[in-house]
Design an enzyme around this catalytic site. Structure first.
Site, PDB file in Angstrom:
ATOM      1  N   GLU A 230       0.823  -1.216   0.000  1.00  0.00           N
ATOM      2  CA  GLU A 230       0.000   0.000   0.000  1.00  0.00           C
ATOM      3  C   GLU A 230       0.859   1.270   0.000  1.00  0.00           C
ATOM      4  OE1 GLU A 230      -1.551   1.885   3.393  1.00  0.00           O
ATOM      5  OE2 GLU A 230      -1.177   0.183   4.712  1.00  0.00           O
TER       6      GLU A 230
ATOM      7  N   LYS B  35      -3.361  -1.298  15.889  1.00  0.00           N
ATOM      8  CA  LYS B  35      -2.860  -0.504  17.017  1.00  0.00           C
ATOM      9  C   LYS B  35      -3.925  -0.330  18.071  1.00  0.00           C
ATOM     10  CE  LYS B  35       0.239   2.491  14.802  1.00  0.00           C
ATOM     11  NZ  LYS B  35      -0.289   2.169  13.475  1.00  0.00           N
TER      12      LYS B  35
ATOM     13  N   VAL C  60      -5.467   0.355   3.043  1.00  0.00           N
ATOM     14  CA  VAL C  60      -5.601  -1.105   2.925  1.00  0.00           C
ATOM     15  C   VAL C  60      -6.795  -1.424   2.022  1.00  0.00           C
ATOM     16  CG1 VAL C  60      -6.193  -3.214   4.189  1.00  0.00           C
ATOM     17  CG2 VAL C  60      -4.429  -1.664   5.080  1.00  0.00           C
TER      18      VAL C  60
HETATM   19  N1  PSU Z   1      -2.224   1.770  10.492  1.00  0.00           N
HETATM   20  C1  PSU Z   1      -0.898   2.080  10.535  1.00  0.00           C
HETATM   21  N2  PSU Z   1      -0.353   2.856   9.554  1.00  0.00           N
HETATM   22  C2  PSU Z   1      -1.094   3.304   8.510  1.00  0.00           C
HETATM   23  C3  PSU Z   1      -2.488   2.949   8.470  1.00  0.00           C
HETATM   24  C4  PSU Z   1      -2.996   2.192   9.466  1.00  0.00           C
HETATM   25  O1  PSU Z   1      -0.214   1.689  11.444  1.00  0.00           O
HETATM   26  O2  PSU Z   1      -0.562   4.022   7.652  1.00  0.00           O
HETATM   27  C5  PSU Z   1      -3.303   3.389   7.297  1.00  0.00           C
HETATM   28  C6  PSU Z   1      -3.618   2.192   6.386  1.00  0.00           C
HETATM   29  O3  PSU Z   1      -3.512   2.610   5.048  1.00  0.00           O
HETATM   30  C7  PSU Z   1      -5.063   1.885   6.717  1.00  0.00           C
HETATM   31  C8  PSU Z   1      -5.582   3.271   6.989  1.00  0.00           C
HETATM   32  O4  PSU Z   1      -5.748   1.245   5.669  1.00  0.00           O
HETATM   33  O5  PSU Z   1      -4.554   3.894   7.729  1.00  0.00           O
HETATM   34  C9  PSU Z   1      -6.883   3.265   7.760  1.00  0.00           C
HETATM   35  O6  PSU Z   1      -7.400   4.555   7.744  1.00  0.00           O
HETATM   36  P1  PSU Z   1      -8.930   4.820   8.125  1.00  0.00           P
HETATM   37  O7  PSU Z   1      -9.020   4.498   9.583  1.00  0.00           O
HETATM   38  O8  PSU Z   1      -9.147   6.259   7.810  1.00  0.00           O
HETATM   39  O9  PSU Z   1      -9.724   3.872   7.275  1.00  0.00           O
END
Ligand code: PSU
Ligand code: MN
Length: 316
Positions: A33, A167, A114
């Site tokens: 990604e 996380k 993702v």
């Molecule tokens: N978790 C991480 N680093 C990241 C992300 C998540 O430790 O860069 C990114 C990934 O691309 C994940 C996105 O798909 O954040 C999720 O964002 P949202 O909660 O806005 O869907």
């Protein structure tokens, strides 16, 4: 190229030479990604990370395909110049499923999450994807409704995602419940617990533990043979020697969450905001752990893709 023959999907994919050759020759490919590059890590650590991840995948017998949307095109495999652009430009949006049509139609550039990466990988026929952490159900989601679109995508798009869990900026227990409801298999790699990204444990059990890439490939194969639509979460804990102390990181995450609340940061801004805060508060130790776990995931994803490829060829 195979994809361009399908008239319902006009040619929106730019597949790099390395990736299209690998596909033609039947070699394994691993998707990567770009949100982690553009919004997850500072420059220039992010470029170093992106290049190293690609080389780890090659060393482990597969071909890397970093995915991004650049000026309205879906890029499957980036050149060094494109990686640099994704890592350093300020005009890069963050694209999950809902964002992709607008980004394409308006010739914009966006890093894929993702969910976004799974969609593009599936369009390119790539079955295995390595990342750092998946999105999930945010703490307080009962009020905010903030549940990452990653979880819905895992339910409907056939790509297996290798991550170091989620996380604890998220509600890991609710994330697991949501995945169960959506019918997404969650596999612990060498662990009985869902890992919490910076730490190996979360206290939340996984449904299934597998100990080899071959076993994971066998499950992916079974999913295909059953004709199931969705993806899969392969949860690969950070190596012990790189993991952070749980009490230390939990306190920092709590502080970062409070700061986000005070500053009223919400929606797609929240994950990048928290990551940057955590990095500053740990004086870079979180970034170091983040790099190490991504490398670890790249290795497992490459081995899994390699094994899956073998099994598919044996079956053919
Ligand atoms: N978790 C991480 N680093 C990241 C992300 C998540 O430790 O860069 C990114 C990934 O691309 C994940 C996105 O798909 O954040 C999720 O964002 P949202 O909660 O806005 O869907
Ligand atoms: Mn969200």
């Amino acid at each position: 190229m195979e994809q361009t023959k399908n008239t319902s999907k006009p040619n929106m994919l730019d597949i790099s030479e390395e990736v299209s050759e690998a596909k033609e020759e039947g070699r394994p490919v691993v998707a990567l990604e770009s949100t982690i590059i553009s919004h997850g890590m500072p420059y220039p650590d992010n470029v170093v990370m992106a290049k190293k991840v690609e080389s780890i995948i090659r060393e482990n017998g597969a071909v890397p395909a970093t995915i991004a949307l650049i000026k309205g095109r879906i890029k499957i495999g980036l050149t060094g110049k494109e990686l640099e652009y994704m890592a350093s430009s300020k005009e890069i949006l963050k694209a999950s499923r809902r964002d992709i049509p607008v980004v394409i139609a308006k010739n914009l550039s966006a890093a894929t999450t993702v969910a976004g990466t799974m969609i593009c990988a599936a369009l390119a026929g790539i079955r295995v994807f390595a990342t750092g952490g998946i999105g999930g159900v945010h703490r307080g989601a009962e009020k905010t409704f903030d549940i990452s679109a990653d979880l819905q995508e895992l339910a409907k798009t056939k790509v297996a995602v290798v991550s170091a869990g989620a996380k604890s900026i998220l509600d890991i227990k609710l994330t697991m419940e949501y995945l169960e409801t959506m019918g997404v298999p969650v596999i612990g790699y060498g662990t009985d617990e869902f890992p919490a990204f910076y730490t190996r444990k979360s206290g939340i059990p996984v449904n299934y533990r597998l100990d080899t890439p071959e076993d994971i490939a066998e499950v992916i194969l079974a999913q295909d043979r059953l004709g199931f639509k969705g993806g899969m979460v392969i949860a690969n804990p950070i190596p012990e020697k790189y993991s952070l102390d749980k009490a230390f990181i939990d306190r920092i995450i709590d502080d970062a969450l409070k700061k986000a609340e005070t500053k009223k940061i919400t929606g797609k801004e929240i994950t990048p905001f928290l990551l940057a805060e955590i990095k500053d508060m740990t004086e870079g130790r979180s970034l170091e752990a983040n790099l190490k776990l991504v490398y670890n995931n790249a290795e497992l994803a490459a081995k899994t893709a390699y094994s899956l490829n073998r099994k598919l060829q044996d079956a053919a």
